[in-house]
Design an enzyme around this catalytic site. Structure first.
Site: not given
Ligand code: DGY
Length: 334
Positions: A182, A242-243, A267, A272, A291, A293
């Site tokens: 990161d 995440a995405r 996820d 989507e 999705h 989470g």
């Protein structure tokens, strides 16, 4: 803020289908405060055209994962606030909202623990093949499948924001080595949650499980491409809570079907819902979830509470917490 309507004459659009699911007071409080509430008529995230079709009559918007671009906002002449129910802003065209003087807020931290917990569930599912053995056992078989222990394995987190840090904290008892990549996090902050910071390529060459926890931005879109996948260890696993757009799905399909990667837990998807014919869903090495989470009692309450407070604050002429386009105030547009 000029031309505010009395709250009792305001109309609020609420699109997250889980809004108020774990605590009905979020709905009753909103319904008592404003004149009219419109709930999501489609039961899924709205397209830009669907948003546009609803916004002309709306003053406040508690927004799920809808596509909120300039076209969606074109006729939103009454709209004062978009209160995102969640943290991601990738589906909101912030510049278009700011240009119209619309305050945009989000709910940082509200769902970090929930996403981290789902990630742990997916790591365990991949490690033990739970998706396969559950289906086999239900089908009358009694599979003797050997799984992997997470203990002693190296887990690489791509992104060490609120979710990555929550995950690192919760993984402390698993006996894993935790790495993260990161560019925005100093090593001391990573060390405080037991994580070693490394450049991405070094992380990918060491991690047996790679989990994505970065936001979707122009820089991260398609991050998991052929090159990324080739840099991962042979037989490694990928988790994405995440995405979807972080992943080049065709490249991932190739890496999984060739056996280069042992499995992936997803996820989220580029489109989507992805639809039953999506090639990744045909692979037995893929675990797919919808999705979800943030879908826990705790996270849906916190996201709903924070989004409701922000929405009502703006409609009352107050400045809410967690404004993501503060220039809307600085330039005196709100
Ligand atoms: C987020 O926080 O953006 C999640 O995807 C839920 O909306």
């Amino acid at each position: 803020m000029d031309n505010l309507r009395p709250l009792q004459q305001c109309c609020v659009l609420v699109t997250p289908t889980s809004y108020g699911a774990s605590d009905q007071t979020l709905r009753s409080e909103l319904e008592a405060a404003v004149g009219r509430v419109i709930y999501n008529p489609h039961g899924r995230p709205l397209t830009s055209a669907e948003v546009a079709g609803l916004l002309a009559q709306v003053d406040g918007y508690i927004a799920g994962l809808d596509r909120i671009d300039a076209a969606a906002l074109a006729g939103a002449d009454r709209l004062k606030v978009i209160a995102r129910y969640g943290v991601g802003l990738d589906r909101v065209e912030l510049a278009a909202a700011t240009a119209r003087g619309i305050v945009v807020t989000n709910t940082p931290g509200a769902n970090a623990g929930a996403v981290a917990e789902l990630t742990i569930g997916l790591l365990l599912t991949l490690a033990r093949g739970l998706h396969r053995v559950c289906a086999d056992t239900r089908g009358g078989l009694w599979p003797r499948r050997q799984g992997l222990a997470l203990e002693g394995k190296t887990i690489g987190l791509v992104g060490l924001g609120a979710v990555g840090r929550a995950l690192a904290g919760k993984m402390a008892g698993f006996g894993c080595r935790l790495l993260a990549s990161d560019p925005y996090v100093p090593p001391a902050q990573a060390a405080a949650v037991g994580v070693e910071l490394l450049p991405l390529t070094a992380l990918l060459s060491q991690a047996e499980f790679v989990s994505l926890h970065c936001p979707l931005t122009p820089q991260t879109s398609g991050l998991v491409n052929q090159e990324f996948l080739a840099a991962m260890r042979p037989g490694a696993y990928l988790v994405n809570t995440a995405r979807g757009e972080l992943i080049d799905e065709a490249a991932l399909h190739q890496a999984l079907s060739s056996g280069r990667l042992a499995g992936a837990a997803l996820d989220c998807f580029t489109e989507e819902p992805p639809g039953a014919q999506h090639p990744l869903l045909a692979l037995p090495s893929v675990v797919a979830t919808p999705h979800m989470g943030s879908h826990t009692d705790q996270a849906t309450y916190l996201m709903g509470r924070m989004a409701l407070d922000a929405c009502l604050a703006v409609l009352r002429g107050q400045r809410p917490e967690h404004v993501v386009n503060p220039e809307v105030y600085e330039e005196g547009r709100a």
